[in-house]
Design an enzyme around this catalytic site. Structure first.
Site, PDB file in Angstrom:
ATOM      1  N   ASP A  12      48.032  58.977  37.564  1.00 27.18           N
ATOM      2  CA  ASP A  12      49.106  58.349  38.345  1.00 27.18           C
ATOM      3  C   ASP A  12      50.170  59.345  38.800  1.00 27.18           C
ATOM      4  OD1 ASP A  12      47.860  55.886  37.768  1.00 27.18           O
ATOM      5  OD2 ASP A  12      48.892  55.843  35.832  1.00 27.18           O
ATOM      6  N   GLU A  13      49.784  60.575  39.041  1.00 27.01           N
ATOM      7  CA  GLU A  13      50.767  61.597  39.427  1.00 27.01           C
ATOM      8  C   GLU A  13      51.176  61.483  40.889  1.00 27.01           C
ATOM      9  OE1 GLU A  13      47.813  62.281  38.101  1.00 27.01           O
ATOM     10  OE2 GLU A  13      48.085  63.356  36.197  1.00 27.01           O
ATOM     11  N   ASN A  37      38.352  52.595  37.540  1.00 29.38           N
ATOM     12  CA  ASN A  37      39.575  52.681  36.726  1.00 29.38           C
ATOM     13  C   ASN A  37      40.687  53.380  37.502  1.00 29.38           C
ATOM     14  OD1 ASN A  37      38.030  55.027  36.624  1.00 29.38           O
ATOM     15  ND2 ASN A  37      38.452  55.481  34.486  1.00 29.38           N
ATOM     16  N   GLY A  39      43.207  54.100  40.651  1.00 25.92           N
ATOM     17  CA  GLY A  39      43.849  53.304  41.691  1.00 25.92           C
ATOM     18  C   GLY A  39      44.475  54.259  42.679  1.00 25.92           C
ATOM     19  N   HIS A  40      44.011  54.260  43.911  1.00 28.96           N
ATOM     20  CA  HIS A  40      44.535  55.200  44.898  1.00 28.96           C
ATOM     21  C   HIS A  40      45.258  54.443  45.988  1.00 28.96           C
ATOM     22  CE1 HIS A  40      41.382  58.506  43.900  1.00 28.96           C
ATOM     23  NE2 HIS A  40      42.110  58.136  42.894  1.00 28.96           N
ATOM     24  N   LEU A 325      60.442  63.924  42.951  1.00 32.21           N
ATOM     25  CA  LEU A 325      61.658  64.606  42.500  1.00 32.21           C
ATOM     26  C   LEU A 325      62.869  63.686  42.650  1.00 32.21           C
ATOM     27  CD1 LEU A 325      62.903  67.267  41.469  1.00 32.21           C
ATOM     28  CD2 LEU A 325      63.258  67.936  43.858  1.00 32.21           C
ATOM     29  N   ASP A 326      62.861  62.850  43.697  1.00 35.82           N
ATOM     30  CA  ASP A 326      63.989  61.954  43.973  1.00 35.82           C
ATOM     31  C   ASP A 326      64.238  60.941  42.852  1.00 35.82           C
ATOM     32  OD1 ASP A 326      61.371  61.128  45.192  1.00 35.82           O
ATOM     33  OD2 ASP A 326      62.422  59.198  45.231  1.00 35.82           O
TER      34      ASP A 326
HETATM   35  P1  IMP Z   1      39.295  53.775  30.799  1.00 38.16           P
HETATM   36  O1  IMP Z   1      39.173  54.946  31.720  1.00 38.16           O
HETATM   37  O2  IMP Z   1      39.393  52.461  31.513  1.00 38.16           O
HETATM   38  O3  IMP Z   1      38.235  53.778  29.739  1.00 38.16           O
HETATM   39  O4  IMP Z   1      40.683  53.936  30.007  1.00 38.16           O
HETATM   40  C1  IMP Z   1      40.914  54.993  29.070  1.00 38.16           C
HETATM   41  C2  IMP Z   1      42.354  55.483  29.160  1.00 38.16           C
HETATM   42  O5  IMP Z   1      42.547  56.136  30.408  1.00 38.16           O
HETATM   43  C3  IMP Z   1      43.408  54.367  29.094  1.00 38.16           C
HETATM   44  O6  IMP Z   1      44.550  54.867  28.421  1.00 38.16           O
HETATM   45  C4  IMP Z   1      43.735  54.117  30.553  1.00 38.16           C
HETATM   46  O7  IMP Z   1      45.033  53.575  30.721  1.00 38.16           O
HETATM   47  C5  IMP Z   1      43.636  55.537  31.104  1.00 38.16           C
HETATM   48  N1  IMP Z   1      43.313  55.557  32.530  1.00 38.16           N
HETATM   49  C6  IMP Z   1      42.111  55.336  33.120  1.00 38.16           C
HETATM   50  N2  IMP Z   1      42.205  55.459  34.451  1.00 38.16           N
HETATM   51  C7  IMP Z   1      43.479  55.773  34.724  1.00 38.16           C
HETATM   52  C8  IMP Z   1      44.183  56.059  35.932  1.00 38.16           C
HETATM   53  O8  IMP Z   1      43.644  56.062  37.043  1.00 38.16           O
HETATM   54  N3  IMP Z   1      45.519  56.354  35.797  1.00 38.16           N
HETATM   55  C9  IMP Z   1      46.124  56.404  34.581  1.00 38.16           C
HETATM   56  N4  IMP Z   1      45.505  56.161  33.437  1.00 38.16           N
HETATM   57  C10 IMP Z   1      44.189  55.843  33.504  1.00 38.16           C
END
Ligand code: IMP
Length: 413
Positions: A12-13, A37, A39-40, A325-326
């Site tokens: 999520d950077e 997993n 999200g873009h 940064l904001d």
């Molecule tokens: P999984 O990838 O669904 O098995 O989750 C394993 C860990 O990775 C958990 O702590 C999730 O919150 C984290 N995680 C998986 N995908 C993301 C992502 O895209 N952004 C942030 N954390 C993620």
């Protein structure tokens, strides 16, 4: 050659904004690891979409988009993204899926949720860990297996293996015939996009096309080098992206590590700089820190240079994009974790230790406003001091600074 963009914290950077800013300079954009997993959020030509699987070049007509062999692939989600989110986008000759990518079965999502209830990783419940586990057990179903006469036998092997676990978790054991029918229902639409993506990318290289590999999750979630066991189940580092795409290590050029000017994490696991007080709440509010995939509030805290130095070295980052940064505007003081204290000893490196880690902070004077700045010289002196000191502490050039969610609000240095 290929450039790489990847997260160097816990995901999520803000990779989406950087990919979006750079996508038009590339002919191919490749997802090489993870699955839905991720999200873009992509914004292009005034259009904002959130996707989980489709590579971020999809809104640029000139970009071809590749889902590589390292991805575990949820056909339902892809179908939904194609038919709803980008329904009016031309896909012909623009989307390619590796025939070696593994398919996430629906039952894996249920199993993931049931397992996580006991294990407490805080997964996204997208069946990621189970899919990679089945792949490593050599029982996975690849996209190419939908054409196999042995599909039914393969499914039988999987179900026989997981049935006792499903029963224990009080989950229904799926009927193999139904499962096969469900999978085969995807075949027609997948056939349109499935190809040998490795050769496709080699050919692109031979034709001097520009390739961008976009990472998913972040370095500290890497299965081998992250904060195990609180990690995802894929290799999220530059080496993992190269591996998942079918390119080779000699092929990478720029490796851009994306980091927030502070730090967030979703799910459980060590987070040394997490702030449980009003500063953490302020970071969450200012930065709209809620998960793109699950909607969960993100845990928030200060930037962690120990983890960043580690991630930069692991990835071989050639530069850093410093995001949001904001969000630090109007803080009286801004903190940077330069060392860890573990059981009374001071460390400047991360070595996998996750117990009793306390941050040691360097404090910086806050500043009023960086919001929407587009020139480095327009930043307040205090913010410049922060950026330049970070650069020194991390040991990597900060080449891009983002100062708002808007795509134009970027500083190139
Ligand atoms: P999984 O990838 O669904 O098995 O989750 C394993 C860990 O990775 C958990 O702590 C999730 O919150 C984290 N995680 C998986 N995908 C993301 C992502 O895209 N952004 C942030 N954390 C993620």
């Amino acid at each position: 050659m290929a450039d790489l963009i990847l997260g160097v914290q816990w995901g999520d950077e803000g990779k989406g904004k950087i990919v979006d800013a750079l996508a038009k300079d590339y002919d191919y954009i490749v997802r090489a690891n993870g699955g839905s997993n991720a999200g873009h959020t992509i914004v292009a030509d005034g259009k904002k979409i959130s996707t989980h699987l489709i590579p971020s070049g999809i809104l640029y007509d000139s970009c071809k988009n590749v889902i590589g062999s390292g991805v575990v692939f949820d056909a339902d989600i892809l179908k939904q993204e194609l038919s709803e989110i980008i329904a009016d986008v031309r896909l012909e000759d623009r989307l390619f899926i590796s025939e070696n990518a593994h398919i996430v079965l629906n039952i894996y999502k249920e199993l993931d949720a049931a397992k996580d209830k006991i294990q407490g990783i805080g997964t996204t419940k997208r069946g990621i860990g189970i899919s990679y586990a089945m792949k490593c057990l050599r029982d996975g179903i690849r996209v190419r297996d939908l054409r196999s006469p042995n599909l039914s036998k393969k499914l039988e092997n999987i179900i026989n293996f997981i049935a006792p676990i499903l029963k224990e978790a009080k989950l229904k054991v799926p009927d193999i015939g139904k499962l096969e029918k469900e999978l085969l229902s995807h075949r027609k639409f997948l056939d349109e996009y499935t190809t040998n993506t490795t050769e496709l990318l080699w050919k692109a290289q031979d034709d001097d096309k520009r390739i961008l590999l976009e990472g998913a999750q972040g370095s500290m979630l890497d299965i081998d080098y992250g904060t195990y066991p609180y990690v995802t189940s894929s290799n999220t580092l530059s080496s993992g992206l190269i591996h998942g795409s079918g390119l080779n290590i000699k092929d990478s050029e720029k490796i851009i590590g994306v980091a927030k000017a502070y730090c967030t994490r979703v799910g459980n696991g060590v987070f040394p700089t997490e702030d449980f007080g009003s500063d953490g709440d302020k970071l969450r509010d200012n930065g709209f820190e809620y998960g793109a995939t699950t909607g969960r509030p993100r845990r928030c805290g200060w930037i962690d240079v120990v983890a960043l130095r580690y991630a930069v070295r692991l990835n071989g980052c050639t530069e850093i994009a410093l995001m949001k940064l904001d969000v630090l505007d109007k803080f009286e003081e801004v903190k940077v974790c330069t060392h860890y204290e573990i059981n009374g000893e001071i460390y400047d490196t991360y070595d996998g230790e996750t117990e009793n880690v306390k941050p040691v902070y360097k404090i910086y004077k806050g500043w009023k406003k960086t919001l929407s700045a587009r020139n480095y010289d327009d930043l307040p002196e205090e913010a410049k001091d922060y950026v330049e000191d970070l650069e020194e502490l991390i040991g990597c050039k900060i080449s891009i600074i983002s100062t708002s969610p808007n795509r134009e609000d970027l500083i190139h240095r």
